[in-house]
Write a protein that holds these residues in place. Structure first.
Motif, PDB file in Angstrom:
ATOM      1  N   GLU A   1       0.841  -1.209   0.000  1.00 27.88           N
ATOM      2  CA  GLU A   1       0.000   0.000   0.000  1.00 27.88           C
ATOM      3  C   GLU A   1       0.876   1.259   0.000  1.00 27.88           C
ATOM      4  N   SER A   2       0.265   2.371  -0.505  1.00 26.65           N
ATOM      5  CA  SER A   2       0.897   3.703  -0.449  1.00 26.65           C
ATOM      6  C   SER A   2      -0.127   4.691   0.122  1.00 26.65           C
TER       7      SER A   2
ATOM      8  N   GLU B   1      -0.518   8.900   1.610  1.00 25.12           N
ATOM      9  CA  GLU B   1       0.092  10.232   1.691  1.00 25.12           C
ATOM     10  C   GLU B   1      -0.169  10.850   3.051  1.00 25.12           C
TER      11      GLU B   1
ATOM     12  N   ALA C   1       9.333   0.658   5.230  1.00 28.87           N
ATOM     13  CA  ALA C   1       8.505   1.664   4.541  1.00 28.87           C
ATOM     14  C   ALA C   1       9.394   2.820   4.117  1.00 28.87           C
TER      15      ALA C   1
ATOM     16  N   ASP D   1       8.587   9.672   0.212  1.00 30.13           N
ATOM     17  CA  ASP D   1       9.212  10.589  -0.757  1.00 30.13           C
ATOM     18  C   ASP D   1       9.053  12.041  -0.308  1.00 30.13           C
TER      19      ASP D   1
ATOM     20  N   ILE E   1       4.521  10.785   0.633  1.00 31.48           N
ATOM     21  CA  ILE E   1       3.815   9.564   0.258  1.00 31.48           C
ATOM     22  C   ILE E   1       4.596   8.361   0.818  1.00 31.48           C
TER      23      ILE E   1
ATOM     24  N   LYS F   1       5.232   4.315   1.346  1.00 37.32           N
ATOM     25  CA  LYS F   1       4.990   3.061   0.642  1.00 37.32           C
ATOM     26  C   LYS F   1       5.450   1.898   1.534  1.00 37.32           C
TER      27      LYS F   1
ATOM     28  N   LEU G   1       6.745  -1.756   2.376  1.00 32.12           N
ATOM     29  CA  LEU G   1       7.557  -2.718   1.635  1.00 32.12           C
ATOM     30  C   LEU G   1       7.597  -4.087   2.303  1.00 32.12           C
TER      31      LEU G   1
END
Length: 557
Positions: A459-460, A462, A487, A490, A494, A496, A498
């Motif tokens: 999942e991502s 923000e 995780a 950026d 956001i 992401k 892992l």
């Protein structure tokens, strides 16, 4: 025998026509028949304005049509009268407005269009006499007053005549009797001995009020009914008083002060009343002080209204002297009174507002000023300001201050101000000022919209950072993950997921080094042959559909 001869003649005529036999025939001309008057009009004696009708009856037997024309004559004949317009019926009603004797007759005409000779024939009626006379008198005529006695006010021992005029036209004789009364009634008074003429001179030796009236009587011995008729006049109130002065004028409306622009027009007015029969006159004055004495009389200003000159700026006071002149009083015959002195202000446009200053800020300039030293002799009703490059004047909300906002820092602006009075826009004042360099706005803190976050692998999401204050000059931030294997984040925040585990996401401001953190927990669950469930708090929602394999995840709020 006669009827038989007629029948034989008719049969012979018919046979002749049927057989074509031509037999000579002779016919005599036939004239219209002259009418026969069966009823003649008759003489009449009537009173003035009494109605009378003249009638005639005539007849013919030849089927003609009768018409009529009535005539009037001053002589007793039926030949040289004058036709009466519109009198074309068998009856006629003559006028009886005037006394005298006149004669009337009618010409009756028979008109027969079937006659072979003369188609009209006339006959004239007899001339009849109509005498109009005045009706006989029954009672003596009641007199009619054409002049009544009049009220009067006199001083002690002054001479006064009361006079009446009465008329009759029945030939009778008029007589008079004067009466005095203590009340305003023309009956029940006391007869005044010897006062039997049209004119009576009442006594004026005592102060007080007496009412007088006269009874006019007509005596006519030639009438058949009442030989005397009388009528009382109206009352005359006679007041005898001691000598009095002319009444002081009562000013019911004072002139009012006013402000007028230079060269404008204004009218001052006064209203005064008296009740003693005198004559009012007026004289207007000007004064440099606000009093109604010792002023200068204005030439020609002698009416109840006056329009002062307005060609000089300043304040002048005006008042009017009202004079009552009464030549009928026994005392002082001329009495004066003065109105209030009122200011008339002639104004012009005001000068510049006093002490005009401009105080700049980074994005604003505050203008301030004071009341003009020269207000043009007019009340300042408002102030207006303007800023360069704007061809528009703003009316100020504050009396002596106005602030222009949303300006550009370190920029030169030119401002104007002017006062406004009833005469118009005043003289302008101008200032040029440069706005200041803006003060820096520093950050005081930062926060994230999430402090803890549970997500699944893959999942991502923000994260949103909020800076305080929002208008800080430097809004640069950096994002960092404490465990990039679990995780990453950026530059836009956001995150992401892992791998399963925990990572702390930190955002740091460039200005001040303020930080905010979010703990991110990444979960992973292996799928069975038929179902993969993510177990945790919250609402479960299907991620996908299919045969044999399902994936569920938490629905985010």
């Amino acid at each position: 025998m006669k009827n038989r001869k007629i029948k034989l003649a008719a049969i012979s005529l018919v046979l002749a026509l049927l057989l074509g036999i031509n037999a000579p025939m002779a016919h005599a001309a036939t004239n219209a028949q002259q009418p026969t008057i069966t009823t003649q009009p008759g003489n009449a004696n009537v009173n003035v304005n009494e109605s009378v009708t003249l009638s005639v009856a005539a007849a013919v037997t030849d089927s003609g049509t009768l018409s009529y024309q009535w005539y009037i004559n001053t002589d007793d004949n039926n030949t040289d009268g004058s036709p009466i317009n519109g009198a074309t019926l068998s009856s006629f009603t003559p006028a009886t407005r005037l006394e005298g004797t006149l004669y009337y007759y009618v010409v009756v005409t028979n008109t027969n269009k079937d006659a072979t000779g003369a188609t009209t024939a006339t006959v004239t009626s007899n001339a009849v006499r109509v005498t109009v006379r005045a009706p006989a008198l029954t009672n003596a005529q009641t007199p009619a007053f054409t002049t009544q006695p009049r009220d009067a006010s006199v001083l002690l021992n002054d001479r006064l005549n009361l006079t009446v005029e009465a008329l009759i036209n029945d030939g009778g004789t008029l007589s008079y009797q004067w009466f005095r009364n203590t009340t305003d009634r023309n009956s029940g008074g006391t007869a005044i001995s010897g006062a039997t003429g049209r004119t009576y001179t009442p006594p004026t030796e005592r102060e007080g009020t007496t009412f007088y009236y006269v009874v006019a009587a007509n005596t006519n011995n030639n009438v058949s009914g009442s030989k005397t008729a009388a009528i009382a006049s109206g009352t005359a109130m006679v007041t005898v008083s001691i000598p009095v002065n002319a009444q002081t004028p009562n000013i019911t409306y004072q002139p009012e002060g006013a402000t007028v622009t230079l060269g404008g027009s204004i009218t001052l007015a006064v209203n005064a009343q008296i009740r003693d029969g005198g004559t009012l006159s007026y004289q207007w004055f000007r004064n440099t002080a606000g009093r109604n004495s010792e002023g200068t009389a204005i030439s020609g200003a002698t009416r109840a209204t006056f329009s002062p000159e307005t060609d000089t700026v300043g304040v002048v006071y005006y008042y009017v002297e009202v004079t009552n002149t009464n030549n009928n009083v026994s005392g002082v015959g001329i009495v004066k009174t003065a109105s209030s002195a009122v200011p008339v202000t002639v104004s012009t446009t005001p000068g510049v507002p006093y002490s005009f200053t401009a105080t700049p800020g980074a994005d604003y300039v505050t203008l301030s000023w004071e009341y003009p030293e020269d207000d043009g002799y007019g009340e300042i009703v408002l102030y207006q300001v303007s800023i360069d490059l704007v061809n528009f004047w703003f009316e100020t909300d504050e009396e002596f201050e106005h602030t222009f906002t949303d300006l550009v820092s370190e920029t030169e602006y030119t401002f104007k101000i002017r006062a406004v009075n009833e005469a118009g826009y005043g003289e302008e004042a101008t200032l040029t000022v440069t706005t200041l360099e803006p003060e820096p706005v520093y950050l005081t803190g930062i926060s994230l919209d999430e402090e803890k976050l549970d997500i699944l692998i893959g999942e991502s999401i923000e994260l949103t950072a909020t800076l305080s204050p929002e208008d800080a000059d430097d809004q640069t931030v950096t994002w960092e993950s404490s465990n990039t294997d679990v995780a990453t984040v950026d530059e836009n925040g956001i995150v992401k997921a892992l791998a399963k585990g925990t990572a702390i996401i930190t955002v740091t401001t460039n200005d001040g080094g303020y930080t905010a953190r979010c703990i991110v927990t990444v979960e992973y669950y292996p799928m069975s042959d038929n179902l993969l469930l993510w177990i945790g708090l919250g609402t479960l929602a299907p991620l996908g559909t299919g045969t044999g394999v399902y994936l569920w995840r938490r629905k985010r709020r």
